[in-house]
Design an enzyme around this catalytic site. Structure first.
Site, PDB file in Angstrom:
ATOM      1  N   TYR A 254      24.497  60.990 -89.838  1.00 41.90           N
ATOM      2  CA  TYR A 254      25.038  61.781 -90.956  1.00 41.90           C
ATOM      3  C   TYR A 254      25.380  63.172 -90.446  1.00 41.90           C
ATOM      4  O   TYR A 254      24.563  63.812 -89.811  1.00 41.90           O
ATOM      5  CB  TYR A 254      24.004  61.913 -92.079  1.00 41.90           C
ATOM      6  CG  TYR A 254      23.663  60.664 -92.838  1.00 41.90           C
ATOM      7  CD1 TYR A 254      24.447  59.515 -92.773  1.00 41.90           C
ATOM      8  CD2 TYR A 254      22.525  60.622 -93.632  1.00 41.90           C
ATOM      9  CE1 TYR A 254      24.093  58.370 -93.485  1.00 41.90           C
ATOM     10  CE2 TYR A 254      22.180  59.482 -94.351  1.00 41.90           C
ATOM     11  CZ  TYR A 254      22.959  58.370 -94.268  1.00 41.90           C
ATOM     12  OH  TYR A 254      22.616  57.235 -94.969  1.00 41.90           O
ATOM     13  N   SER A 255      26.556  63.751 -90.665  1.00 37.85           N
ATOM     14  CA  SER A 255      27.685  63.136 -91.336  1.00 37.85           C
ATOM     15  C   SER A 255      28.794  62.952 -90.304  1.00 37.85           C
ATOM     16  O   SER A 255      29.626  63.822 -90.111  1.00 37.85           O
ATOM     17  CB  SER A 255      28.184  64.024 -92.465  1.00 37.85           C
ATOM     18  OG  SER A 255      27.160  64.358 -93.373  1.00 37.85           O
TER      19      SER A 255
END
Length: 314
Positions: A53-54
């Site tokens: 992420y991300s």
């Protein structure tokens, strides 16, 4: 704050699992710290993230774990938290990968970003479908014995690979998955209920559904195509703007009005009323949104509420 045990562990978690995919994406570091402070202050302790992420922002990910790690260091609160992260997802640099080499490398990198000595719950995020399950589990066995990981769990594994993993664990004395993180909510019921619920029951797994609010659709914010521009995630809910989806929203409106609540709170309360659901994963980007999450474990839906929601979401 009522907490529940994750099955087969000594981990006690709050019944809302904060989704850290927003950290470093829709929330900057300062905003992330503020949301995390509010979450912990309200008595919640369970935070979910992933090593990638991300990645859709910078191609490689790591922002979410980095922000959480900085917050933990600044607040010196590691002992108050249950941290879940994941391994195996693709980035622009590599495809899905749950090989032993990748897991051992990724676990160390996650620990460094999180600024902690151990991960409470470590998920197989996405299956590469080529690595033998025995190899993946042997990697987990090593990092558990090294004290880097406490327990393991599974997310996007097929029922067949999940079953094979349990068989391999049993036959080779390797760690067993204790939890499942499936895609499950009021408008996405079929896959989990037909393919995974029986395995959850068979192996006594705790379940932490992701997309608990269907990318925000179950908040009731999106009721027509004109509403899709309200958020960066708006296009992700277009698929639910049909008779079934709008019927679910209508049922949520009815139940939330009855309880003087909000559609999002009711949607989470519905999940919490289902067997084996420990803590739905859900994120928030404001204090107002947080409150709708905080209210969910306190909302007890009656048989009439549940029947209305079940019928609308079939």
């Amino acid at each position: 704050m009522k907490k529940v045990n994750i099955a087969h562990t000594d981990l006690e978690v709050s019944r809302i699992n904060f989704g850290g995919n927003v950290f470093g994406w829709t929330l900057d570091e300062k905003q992330s710290f503020e949301i995390l402070d509010e979450f912990l202050a309200a008595g919640f302790n369970f935070i979910d993230t992933a090593d990638t992420y991300s990645w859709w922002v910078n191609g490689v990910g790591g922002q979410s774990e980095t922000i959480i790690g900085k917050w933990i260091k600044a607040r010196n609160n590691r002992d108050q938290l249950v941290i879940a992260t994941k391994v195996g997802s693709e980035t622009k640099e590599h495809p899905n990968d749950i090989s032993k080499e990748h897991i051992l490398k990724s676990a160390d990198e996650s620990l460094q970003r999180l600024q902690t000595d151990y991960i409470d719950l470590y998920y197989t995020h996405f299956d590469d479908e080529v690595t033998p399950v025995e190899e993946t589990l042997s990697a987990y066995d090593q990092i558990i014995k090294e004290g880097k990981v406490r327990y393991i769990a599974a997310s996007n594994l097929s029922p067949e690979r999940l079953e094979a993993s349990f068989k391999a664990s049993e036959e080779n004395n390797l760690p067993k998955y204790v939890a499942l993180q499936p895609h499950y909510n009021l408008v996405e019921r079929g896959n989990y209920e037909t393919k995974y619920a029986s395995l959850v029951e068979k192996y006594g797994l705790s379940v932490m559904p992701y997309y608990s609010l269907a990318s925000g659709f179950l908040t009731g914010k999106y009721r027509s195509e004109d509403d899709l521009g309200k958020s960066i995630r708006g296009e992700g809910v277009r698929q639910y703007l049909n008779n079934k989806g709008l019927g679910v929203i209508k049922a949520l409106d009815t139940v939330s009005e009855k309880h003087n609540s909000k559609p999002a709170t009711v949607a989470l309360a519905w999940l919490l009323a289902k067997p084996h659901i420990a803590a739905p994963i859900v994120s928030a980007t404001s204090k107002h949104q947080l409150q709708t999450l905080f209210d969910a474990p306190k909302l007890n839906l009656d048989a009439e509420d549940l029947e209305l929601l079940e019928n609308a979401s079939k």
